[in-house]
Scaffold this motif. Structure first.
Motif, PDB file in Angstrom:
ATOM      1  N   THR A 123       2.451 -20.711   0.171  1.00 32.92           N
ATOM      2  CA  THR A 123       1.502 -19.596   0.136  1.00 32.92           C
ATOM      3  C   THR A 123       1.956 -18.603  -0.924  1.00 32.92           C
ATOM      4  O   THR A 123       3.105 -18.177  -0.918  1.00 32.92           O
ATOM      5  N   ASP A 145      -2.198 -13.756   6.340  1.00 31.98           N
ATOM      6  CA  ASP A 145      -1.100 -14.697   6.097  1.00 31.98           C
ATOM      7  C   ASP A 145      -0.430 -14.294   4.789  1.00 31.98           C
ATOM      8  O   ASP A 145      -1.088 -13.823   3.869  1.00 31.98           O
ATOM      9  N   THR A 146       0.875 -14.455   4.728  1.00 29.44           N
ATOM     10  CA  THR A 146       1.615 -13.911   3.585  1.00 29.44           C
ATOM     11  C   THR A 146       2.603 -14.930   3.019  1.00 29.44           C
ATOM     12  O   THR A 146       2.998 -15.864   3.711  1.00 29.44           O
ATOM     13  N   ILE A 206      -3.212 -22.979   2.984  1.00 25.46           N
ATOM     14  CA  ILE A 206      -2.626 -24.312   2.801  1.00 25.46           C
ATOM     15  C   ILE A 206      -1.198 -24.358   3.330  1.00 25.46           C
ATOM     16  O   ILE A 206      -0.513 -23.343   3.428  1.00 25.46           O
ATOM     17  N   SER A 210       1.386 -20.081   7.874  1.00 24.69           N
ATOM     18  CA  SER A 210       0.035 -20.549   7.536  1.00 24.69           C
ATOM     19  C   SER A 210      -0.487 -21.515   8.593  1.00 24.69           C
ATOM     20  O   SER A 210      -1.669 -21.481   8.953  1.00 24.69           O
TER      21      SER A 210
HETATM   22 MG    MG Z   1       2.360 -20.287   4.099  1.00 21.76          MG
END
Ligand code: MG
Ligand code: GDP
Length: 300
Positions: A43, A62-63, A35, A22
């Motif tokens: 996340t 993003d994962t 975040i 992230s």
């Molecule tokens: Mg993350």
């Protein structure tokens, strides 16, 4: 004319928990969309972030961190991460310079075996290790799987990020922009606000309330003719004792959470914000699909 063709595509950012996925996406975007915290599984769902440039559009996914253990909600998060592997035109696999050999990374390696898209290895947190440590890591990963590039970076310091960006563009397919150039994400504003609040809870109360917290934003309303937005949100926890911790003595903890979240929400909305927070107990939300949908962790 020798104008280069426009490039665009989806870039999945995957890796085990806490490697800096992230942080890297926010750094590449130049905005905070996702975040970040020093704790794993911050996340919880796929977060899309769009970077529009004159010659390319990079759409980052993003994962949640990929690892093995966990209950229903945890498996849901890992599935969200795994699914992006097959949606992406390009995969960025992040490992940590200091700890490149975890068992979770072995699991990810197996999952990447079935992936058709090109894979780029990013070695993050190089600010924490001596340069000499990198060469053996590069050698090892090169022998493990086909990689289009190996890029050492520091997402927090910004080292080598420009180079990473040009390499990403290089490996994207040709194609037109897929989103309007001024769009930053596909996540509803309410969801991003909820995430910013949840991040502050993570930072301030993680020890006591690890994964029990979810946040729902009920209202975002700009006052007529004024640069002021009313935001109302509820912080959900699983037990009464956790509710007590989030509220704090005389409401002190809740006040602190609000004070830290408010300026970031103001940045996002571009107005002043009047933030009102509530805390409620909902013991079963991690098992309850209806709740998971409401909190944005499960697609409809
Ligand atoms: Mg993350
Ligand atoms: P994620 O779980 O992979 O998304 O990781 P996060 O982006 O939430 O980051 C996890 C932690 O690693 C946070 O405390 C970040 O500040 C920290 N971090 C991320 N990138 C770097 C880096 O390049 N160097 C250092 N020293 N810390 C980093």
């Amino acid at each position: 004319m020798n104008a280069r063709a426009f490039k665009s595509g989806f870039i999945a950012i995957v890796g085990r928990p806490n490697v800096g996925k992230s942080t890297l996406m926010n750094r590449l975007l130049g905005h905070k969309i996702s975040i970040v915290s020093p704790k794993p599984q911050t996340t919880r769902t796929r977060i899309l972030g769009i970077k529009s440039l004159p010659g390319a559009q990079l759409i980052f996914l993003d994962t949640p961190g990929i690892d093995k253990s966990g209950g229903y909600f945890h498996r849901l998060m890992v599935t969200a991460a795994m699914n992006t592997l097959h949606e992406a035109d390009l995969i960025v696999w992040i490992v940590e310079a200091g700890h490149p050999h975890s068992s979770a990374d072995k699991f990810i390696l197996e999952s990447l075996g079935a992936v058709k898209s090109p894979i780029m290895l990013v070695i993050n947190k190089v600010d924490l290790v001596e340069k000499e440590r990198l060469l053996p890591i590069i050698d090892r990963f090169q022998s493990l799987l086909p990689l289009v590039e190996i890029v050492p970076i520091s997402a927090t310091k910004g080292d080598n990020i420009d180079r990473l960006e040009s390499l990403l563009i290089e490996h994207l397919p040709e194609g037109p922009p897929l989103y309007p150039p001024d769009q930053l994400t596909d996540q509803p504003e309410q969801f991003i606000i909820a995430e910013l609040i949840r991040e502050k809870v993570f930072h301030l109360a993680y020890q006591e309330v690890p994964y029990a917290v979810a946040v729902e934003v009920e209202q975002v309303k700009t006052r007529e003719g004024r640069e002021l937005t009313d935001v109302e949100a509820t912080i959900y926890v699983e037990r009464d004792t956790q509710k007590g911790i989030i509220i704090g003595r005389g409401g002190a903890m809740l006040k602190k959470i609000g004070e830290r979240a408010r300026p970031e929400i103001e940045m996002l909305l571009g107005t002043q914000v009047f933030l009102r927070l509530w805390v409620k107990v909902r013991s079963d939300w991690q098992q309850d699909d209806e709740a998971l949908r409401r909190f944005g962790y499960l697609q409809r």
